[in-house]
Design a protein around this motif. Structure first.
Motif, PDB file in Angstrom:
ATOM      1  N   VAL A  73       0.858  -1.063  -0.070  1.00  0.00           N
ATOM      2  CA  VAL A  73      -0.096   0.091   0.092  1.00  0.00           C
ATOM      3  C   VAL A  73       0.900   1.210   0.110  1.00  0.00           C
ATOM      4  N   ILE A  74       2.023   1.371   0.840  1.00  0.00           N
ATOM      5  CA  ILE A  74       2.577   2.419   0.997  1.00  0.00           C
ATOM      6  C   ILE A  74       3.471   2.392  -0.557  1.00  0.00           C
ATOM      7  N   ARG A  75       4.041   1.442  -1.132  1.00  0.00           N
ATOM      8  CA  ARG A  75       4.621   1.673  -2.332  1.00  0.00           C
ATOM      9  C   ARG A  75       3.616   1.965  -3.429  1.00  0.00           C
ATOM     10  N   ALA A  76       2.383   1.744  -3.293  1.00  0.00           N
ATOM     11  CA  ALA A  76       1.428   2.376  -4.286  1.00  0.00           C
ATOM     12  C   ALA A  76       1.391   3.805  -3.951  1.00  0.00           C
ATOM     13  N   LEU A  77       1.290   4.224  -2.909  1.00  0.00           N
ATOM     14  CA  LEU A  77       1.177   5.625  -2.415  1.00  0.00           C
ATOM     15  C   LEU A  77       2.165   6.456  -2.861  1.00  0.00           C
ATOM     16  N   VAL A  78       3.503   5.932  -2.685  1.00  0.00           N
ATOM     17  CA  VAL A  78       4.756   6.657  -3.057  1.00  0.00           C
ATOM     18  C   VAL A  78       4.955   6.866  -4.765  1.00  0.00           C
ATOM     19  N   THR A  79       4.310   5.817  -5.168  1.00  0.00           N
ATOM     20  CA  THR A  79       4.413   5.952  -6.790  1.00  0.00           C
ATOM     21  C   THR A  79       3.598   7.128  -7.417  1.00  0.00           C
TER      22      THR A  79
END
Length: 437
Positions: free
Chosen positions: A205-211
């Motif tokens: 989820v965090i990686r999707a947000l920072v994308t």
């Protein structure tokens, strides 16, 4: 071109899904989202307040400088965001070029440059758009992280409820008549499993947000292609000017130390011969004969100098004949293959000629080769040059060297210069030039 090898592939015993919650990357990205909220709120508040005030005062003299100051504040926050993205997200992003002053000098020239800069307004847009996204991303990231680790470790801190709250455990449901606490072993185990699920999902989820953050930083805070191109052209123009100045100094030095010195000596010898013409005709004839030899040497030096500026054979017959002539002066046998349907413009043709000429000089002086080849051909809108030799190798494009000068000269015309020269050889040097025929 030398091959670049990436880092060795590391083999892990745990799959990526189990490693992700403990990886440094996950916590760096989580920290990026957490820190981004206060910075984004501060940037939003300052930029909106200053731009609004400047727009309201634009009818007065103070409004325009205040707008420029607001955009500079946005650029300052953008610089901080680029640094955060590099350090915490690993985003490769260039800094902005300096503000280009518009017509005028001093403060108003700077104000005009800031207000007319597209990068400045994109930074303001970033400040406006990033704040609501930062709130959303912060909320989601903190919620997932807190609930995940909190539920996973629930068996470790459940004792707090009976000791300090007087209840059996975490209350899941309650109204006036019914309550439901997580206190049985099965309920505690299910709670921990739910927490484990959230912990495992949180990194993704965090990686999707920072994308999304990466896209916003690259799209709004990176230099525009036009600004990057202008900066490259300014740098290339400086290289061209420096190269032209160095060539002029070389020509002046060659004329002063070579042909000019010989012509001065020739004039003196002819003056002495004139004085001795009646007194000692034989000595005068010997002096005239010596002067004749000096004339031949001066003419040869002038021809060499003219060939170094722009050889006549290149103008008259093109690259094939000119490079064949250069190859005859190399100390090793050189095979020349030129396959061009037409001729490029004289400027590109001249750069190609001098590039091959200097490379063959390096072959003669440094390579210790027994043979060399020169291949010239066209691929679509590019002129390709390749010089190879079977020498000792080790050629390097170091700053201040001859190959570095060739790299800068080709960069000035959007060319590419690639060197593959392992120690022990062979050496292959490839150059690409725009055709522009």
């Amino acid at each position: 071109m030398a091959l670049a090898y990436g880092p060795e592939t590391r083999h892990h015993r745990l799959p990526a899904a189990l490693r992700a919650p403990f990886e440094a990357r996950t916590w760096r990205e989580f920290g990026y989202l957490v820190i981004g909220l206060p910075l984004s709120v501060l940037s939003f508040a300052l930029s909106i307040a200053m731009v609004s005030l400047g727009a309201g005062l634009v009818v007065t003299f103070l409004g325009i400088p205040l707008l420029a100051a607001a955009l500079c504040v946005c650029r300052g926050f953008g610089m901080l965001e680029r640094a955060r993205a590099r350090g915490m997200l690993g985003v490769e992003i260039a800094d902005l070029p300096p503000v280009r002053r518009r017509s005028g000098s001093g403060l108003m020239g700077w104000v005009g440059g800031v207000l007319k800069s597209g990068e400045s307004w994109r930074h303001f847009l970033y400040s406006v758009l990033h704040m609501p996204w930062a709130i959303f991303a912060f909320t989601i990231a903190v919620a997932f992280c807190a609930y995940g680790w909190g539920l996973l470790t629930y068996p470790l801190w459940r004792w707090v409820f009976p000791v300090y709250a007087g209840v059996d455990g975490l209350q899941l449901y309650g109204d006036g008549t019914h309550t439901f606490f997580l206190d049985s072993p099965v309920e505690i185990a299910v709670t921990s499993l739910c927490g484990l699920f959230f912990v495992l999902v949180t990194p993704w989820v965090i990686r999707a947000l920072v994308t999304v953050d990466r896209l916003m930083v690259r799209g709004l805070l990176s230099p525009s292609r036009l600004a990057t191109r202008v900066s490259e052209l300014e740098s290339d123009r400086g290289v061209v000017v420096d190269t032209a100045a160095a060539d002029l100094r070389r020509i002046e030095r060659d004329l002063h130390d070579g042909a000019q010195a010989r012509l001065v000596a020739l004039a003196m010898d002819l003056g002495l011969a004139k004085e001795k013409l009646l007194e000692d005709p034989q000595a005068a004839a010997a002096m005239v004969d010596e002067a004749h030899g000096e004339v031949k040497l001066a003419l040869q030096e002038l021809r060499d100098l003219a060939r170094g500026i722009h050889p006549a054979v290149l103008t008259d017959r093109g690259l094939d004949a000119a490079l064949s002539s250069v190859a005859t002066r190399c100390t090793v046998p050189v095979r020349v293959e030129v396959d061009l349907p037409t001729r490029p413009i004289p400027a590109i043709e001249g750069i190609a000629y001098f590039t091959v000429s200097e490379l063959l000089q390096n072959v003669s002086k440094h390579s210790r080769a027994s043979r060399a080849t020169v291949d010239v051909w066209r691929v679509e809108d590019r002129l390709m040059l390749q010089v190879t030799d079977d020498g000792r190798g080790g050629a390097d494009v170091t700053k201040g060297g001859g190959l570095a000068g060739l790299t800068e000269r080709l960069d000035a015309v959007d060319g590419i210069f690639a060197v593959h020269s392992p120690v022990g050889g062979p050496t292959t040097i490839t150059a690409e030039l725009p055709w522009r025929g």
